[in-house]
Design an enzyme around this catalytic site. Structure first.
Site, short mmCIF file in Angstrom:
data_model
loop_
_atom_site.label_atom_id
_atom_site.label_comp_id
_atom_site.label_asym_id
_atom_site.label_seq_id
_atom_site.Cartn_x
_atom_site.Cartn_y
_atom_site.Cartn_z
N HIS A 63 0.87 -1.20 0.00
CA HIS A 63 0.00 0.00 0.00
C HIS A 63 0.89 1.24 0.00
O HIS A 63 1.30 1.73 1.05
CB HIS A 63 -0.91 -0.04 1.24
CG HIS A 63 -1.94 1.06 1.28
ND1 HIS A 63 -3.16 0.91 1.90
CD2 HIS A 63 -1.93 2.33 0.79
CE1 HIS A 63 -3.85 2.03 1.80
NE2 HIS A 63 -3.12 2.92 1.13
N HIS A 122 1.27 4.86 -2.40
CA HIS A 122 0.89 5.72 -3.54
C HIS A 122 2.17 6.37 -4.03
O HIS A 122 2.81 7.11 -3.27
CB HIS A 122 -0.12 6.78 -3.09
CG HIS A 122 -1.36 6.21 -2.50
ND1 HIS A 122 -2.51 6.01 -3.23
CD2 HIS A 122 -1.64 5.75 -1.25
CE1 HIS A 122 -3.43 5.48 -2.47
NE2 HIS A 122 -2.94 5.31 -1.25
N HIS A 128 -9.60 1.06 -1.25
CA HIS A 128 -9.53 1.67 0.07
C HIS A 128 -10.94 1.60 0.66
O HIS A 128 -11.91 2.01 0.01
CB HIS A 128 -9.14 3.15 -0.04
CG HIS A 128 -7.68 3.39 -0.30
ND1 HIS A 128 -7.00 2.81 -1.32
CD2 HIS A 128 -6.77 4.16 0.37
CE1 HIS A 128 -5.73 3.22 -1.29
NE2 HIS A 128 -5.57 4.04 -0.27
N GLU A 142 -11.23 3.26 6.03
CA GLU A 142 -10.11 4.08 6.53
C GLU A 142 -10.73 5.13 7.45
O GLU A 142 -10.56 5.08 8.65
CB GLU A 142 -9.38 4.75 5.36
CG GLU A 142 -8.23 5.66 5.79
CD GLU A 142 -7.58 6.43 4.63
OE1 GLU A 142 -8.18 6.51 3.53
OE2 GLU A 142 -6.48 6.98 4.84
N ASP A 196 1.81 3.94 2.81
CA ASP A 196 0.77 4.81 2.23
C ASP A 196 1.37 5.99 1.44
O ASP A 196 1.52 5.89 0.22
CB ASP A 196 -0.18 5.31 3.32
CG ASP A 196 -1.57 5.66 2.81
OD1 ASP A 196 -1.84 5.47 1.61
OD2 ASP A 196 -2.41 6.13 3.62
N ASP A 197 1.66 7.10 2.11
CA ASP A 197 2.22 8.29 1.47
C ASP A 197 3.40 8.78 2.32
O ASP A 197 3.29 9.78 3.03
CB ASP A 197 1.15 9.39 1.38
CG ASP A 197 -0.07 8.93 0.61
OD1 ASP A 197 -0.01 8.85 -0.62
OD2 ASP A 197 -1.08 8.60 1.27
N1 ADE Z 1 -4.64 8.75 -1.75
C1 ADE Z 1 -3.39 8.77 -1.25
N2 ADE Z 1 -3.39 8.36 0.01
C2 ADE Z 1 -4.67 8.03 0.33
C3 ADE Z 1 -5.31 7.54 1.48
N3 ADE Z 1 -4.65 7.27 2.60
N4 ADE Z 1 -6.64 7.37 1.45
C4 ADE Z 1 -7.32 7.65 0.34
N5 ADE Z 1 -6.77 8.11 -0.77
C5 ADE Z 1 -5.45 8.30 -0.77
ZN ZN Z 2 -3.75 4.78 0.57
#
Ligand code: ADE
Ligand code: ZN
Length: 338
Positions: free
Chosen positions: A16, A18, A196, A199, A277-278
């Protein structure tokens, strides 16, 4: 073996991530300069200081803005390569990364520019760093169904490079059912599916991602605890959850890491995994996420290795590749105990 070293040397699989979320402020500045894109910040430090989020939407607003510095194939290559070098540092041996084509095609960037830049870096990482990968194309769920269909159409010539389709962006108000038909088409075309769900949205979204979108994994999924029968079902099906601990903290899904439910889910036998994630926005790559969970929950080596083993099972590779990765993780665990 001391715990930090155990984590650093543990072979890891990321499911996971991005790729646009791995854009570090320094690279944002470099690309902005190279492509003559004005930025509303004076320095990378100022960008970092702006990363104070109150929820998912407050993050997404700044994240889509950051991605605007990506213009040329080389930019997508550089972004992906920088992430893969971080994988090497963190001993990530396999990674399955998301990309959001609509963030770029809506600005006039060709779909081919995005995919070619990313996949060239992935291919170089396999030959030069020994890191294997898969690519997952996400639909932005705040955009409409028609736009998702058009994006799917653009992906068809790249079927051999894209293993699955996913769903990301604002979960609230954009439930899985909105994309049922486009996911149906994607499955007919041979793509696997992920989404997703749960969350910051409801556990109902997790149920619907499974029943309507036929996902092979649920991204995040931490709100499943609101529905005990669903938790039982996730355990029974061994449905993987790609959990992102530092992201959940930054986006206020949980107030503190000790309140995070990832260890509770692991104890219940769910196929939970740890992911970043990011990472450029949430302050940590894979090792940082493992360390944050281990330290807040006093986890032992076997539990930490279990997260990695779960990710191997949940990955989109053949059985032979899974067996090789599993053996590397088990060898590390055995070595640490001797
Ligand atoms: N796009 C990038 N990170 C995300 C996240 N945690 N939840 C939803 N969309 C995303
Ligand atoms: Zn994500």
């Amino acid at each position: 073996m001391e715990q930090l070293n155990f984590i650093r040397q543990l072979p890891k699989v990321e499911l996971h991530l991005h790729i646009e979320g791995s854009l570090e402020p320094e690279m944002m500045f470099e690309l902005a300069k190279r492509n003559q894109i004005p930025l509303p910040f004076q320095s990378p430090e100022e960008v970092r200081a702006a990363y104070q989020f109150s929820n998912l939407q407050s993050f997404l607003d700044i994240y889509y803005q950051g991605a605007q510095v990506l213009i040329h194939e080389q930019d997508f290559y550089d972004l992906t390569w920088a992430y893969l070098l971080r994988c090497q540092q963190d001993n990530v041996i396999h990674t399955e990364i998301f990309f959001d084509p609509q963030t770029h095609t809506d600005r006039g960037i060709a779909f081919s520019t995005v995919v070619n830049g990313i996949t060239k870096a992935l291919s170089d990482a396999e030959s030069q760093l020994g890191i294997t990968s898969q690519l997952i194309m996400c639909f932005l769920r705040h955009l409409d169904e028609q736009a998702a269909f058009e994006t799917l159409e653009q992906a068809l010539p790249y079927k051999d490079k894209i293993i699955a389709v996913g769903l990301d962006s604002s979960e609230q108000g954009h439930p899985p059912e909105k994309f049922q038909r486009v996911f149906e088409k994607a499955r007919q075309e041979g793509f696997l599916t992920v989404a997703h769900a749960g969350e910051e949205g409801s556990s109902e979204n997790i149920r619907n991602a499974m029943s309507l979108l036929h996902v092979a994994r649920v991204d995040h999924g931490v709100r499943c605890v609101d529905d005990p029968l669903l938790v039982e079902k996730l355990a029974e099906l061994q449905m993987p959850l790609t959990v992102c601990p530092l992201s959940n903290l930054k986006l206020k899904v949980f107030d503190t890491m000790d309140q995070h439910n990832i260890c509770e889910l692991l104890e219940k036998g769910l196929c939970v995994t740890i992911n970043s994630d990011d990472p450029a926005y949430f302050g940590g790559y894979m090792n940082d996420n493992f360390i944050a969970v281990a330290q807040s929950h006093s986890l032992g080596s076997a539990s930490l290795a279990q997260f990695s083993l779960n990710a191997v099972e949940a990955s989109f590779v053949d059985e032979e590749s899974k067996a090789k990765m599993r053996n590397r993780i088990l060898a590390h665990l055995e070595h640490s105990l001797s």
